[in-house]
Design an enzyme around this catalytic site. Sequence first.
Site, PDB file in Angstrom:
ATOM      1  N   ASP A 137      -1.958  10.673 -12.545  1.00 22.53           N
ATOM      2  CA  ASP A 137      -2.568  10.746 -13.977  1.00 22.53           C
ATOM      3  C   ASP A 137      -4.137  10.898 -13.951  1.00 22.53           C
ATOM      4  O   ASP A 137      -4.739  11.037 -14.955  1.00 22.53           O
ATOM      5  CB  ASP A 137      -2.140   9.541 -14.491  1.00 22.53           C
TER       6      ASP A 137
ATOM      7  N   ASP B 244       1.259   7.371  -7.839  1.00 20.79           N
ATOM      8  CA  ASP B 244       0.121   6.710  -8.127  1.00 20.79           C
ATOM      9  C   ASP B 244       0.427   5.485  -8.698  1.00 20.79           C
ATOM     10  O   ASP B 244       1.582   5.273  -9.296  1.00 20.79           O
ATOM     11  CB  ASP B 244      -0.825   7.630  -9.116  1.00 20.79           C
TER      12      ASP B 244
ATOM     13  N   ARG C 108     -13.395   1.870  -6.133  1.00 19.10           N
ATOM     14  CA  ARG C 108     -14.414   0.875  -6.787  1.00 19.10           C
ATOM     15  C   ARG C 108     -15.783   1.222  -6.775  1.00 19.10           C
ATOM     16  O   ARG C 108     -16.451   1.161  -7.683  1.00 19.10           O
ATOM     17  CB  ARG C 108     -14.162  -0.678  -6.359  1.00 19.10           C
TER      18      ARG C 108
ATOM     19  N   ASP D 215      -1.948   2.867 -10.841  1.00 18.26           N
ATOM     20  CA  ASP D 215      -2.649   2.511 -12.143  1.00 18.26           C
ATOM     21  C   ASP D 215      -2.549   3.992 -13.030  1.00 18.26           C
ATOM     22  O   ASP D 215      -3.052   5.054 -12.714  1.00 18.26           O
ATOM     23  CB  ASP D 215      -4.094   2.472 -11.984  1.00 18.26           C
TER      24      ASP D 215
ATOM     25  N   GLY E 127      -8.730   6.693 -11.088  1.00 18.26           N
ATOM     26  CA  GLY E 127      -8.235   7.339  -9.551  1.00 18.26           C
ATOM     27  C   GLY E 127      -9.329   7.089  -8.741  1.00 18.26           C
ATOM     28  O   GLY E 127      -9.287   7.324  -7.562  1.00 18.26           O
TER      29      GLY E 127
ATOM     30  N   SER F  37      -6.409   1.754  -5.417  1.00 19.57           N
ATOM     31  CA  SER F  37      -6.903   0.401  -5.620  1.00 19.57           C
ATOM     32  C   SER F  37      -6.616  -0.592  -4.479  1.00 19.57           C
ATOM     33  O   SER F  37      -5.633  -0.247  -3.973  1.00 19.57           O
ATOM     34  CB  SER F  37      -6.083  -0.062  -6.904  1.00 19.57           C
TER      35      SER F  37
ATOM     36  N   ASN G  63      -6.539  -3.279  -4.933  1.00 20.42           N
ATOM     37  CA  ASN G  63      -5.530  -4.694  -5.360  1.00 20.42           C
ATOM     38  C   ASN G  63      -4.079  -4.149  -5.552  1.00 20.42           C
ATOM     39  O   ASN G  63      -3.524  -4.889  -6.345  1.00 20.42           O
ATOM     40  CB  ASN G  63      -6.159  -5.020  -6.856  1.00 20.42           C
TER      41      ASN G  63
END
Length: 216
Positions: free
Chosen positions: A170, A9, A49, A11, A46, A116, A118
Amino acid sequence: MSLKACIYDLDGVITDTAKYHYKSWKWVGGQLDYNLTEKQNQKLKGVGRKESLDKILKWSNSRISEADKQHLLHKKNQMYLEFIDTMNPDEVFEGFKNFNALAKGVGLKVAVGSSSKNAIRIIDKLDLVLAFHAIVDGGMTPNSKPEPDIFLLAAEKLQVSPENCLVIEDSQAGLTAAKKAGMKSVLFGQDKGLKGAQIQINSWLDADLEIFKKLY
Ligand code: B16
Ligand code: MG
């Protein structure tokens, strides 16, 4: 069975962007006259958006038009990207690069699997674009975590069967996604009460490839 690939992962596992998401979502909360807490922000880890905004609208009992939703999502992302653009390679979690080099050195495939949209921009800011055999972000699959699509596409790109992949995550959304993909997982960080991982490590300094291999 043997371990053939690690899917990270992004972030919260390679770097900490949760603090930037929090500041941006808090601004969205303010627009809805709602005070988003840090504890609630944890629940957005996780989660994609659009789905994150849906949760905030629910928590705040807000009803807004589709056009207003799109406007808030756009503004939130603009704000988030301003934070992202200040990031630099020092923000890679300590020990990650060593672990990743070790994994590649023993012949494992490595990929990023992030919700994400991004992700590639962040990986570029961290100067890690060439560190992985594949990168899958939230824009490449129809469903985000907790659905398994992101991890399954990562395995496909690596040409490794899901049962030979180990996900390092996470968030609960990510652990659930790994399980649905038929992959084992490591919970990264100090959160208690998350379900689905085979083991937990506090940081990359605790990561031991030999222990990971023994899970197979
Ligand atoms: P974006 P991960 C997730 O990334 C974040 O944990 C989550 O908080 C965020 O809402 C989601 O990405 C979408 O991010 O707005 O940049 O598309 O943990 O799966 O790497
Ligand atoms: Mg995460």
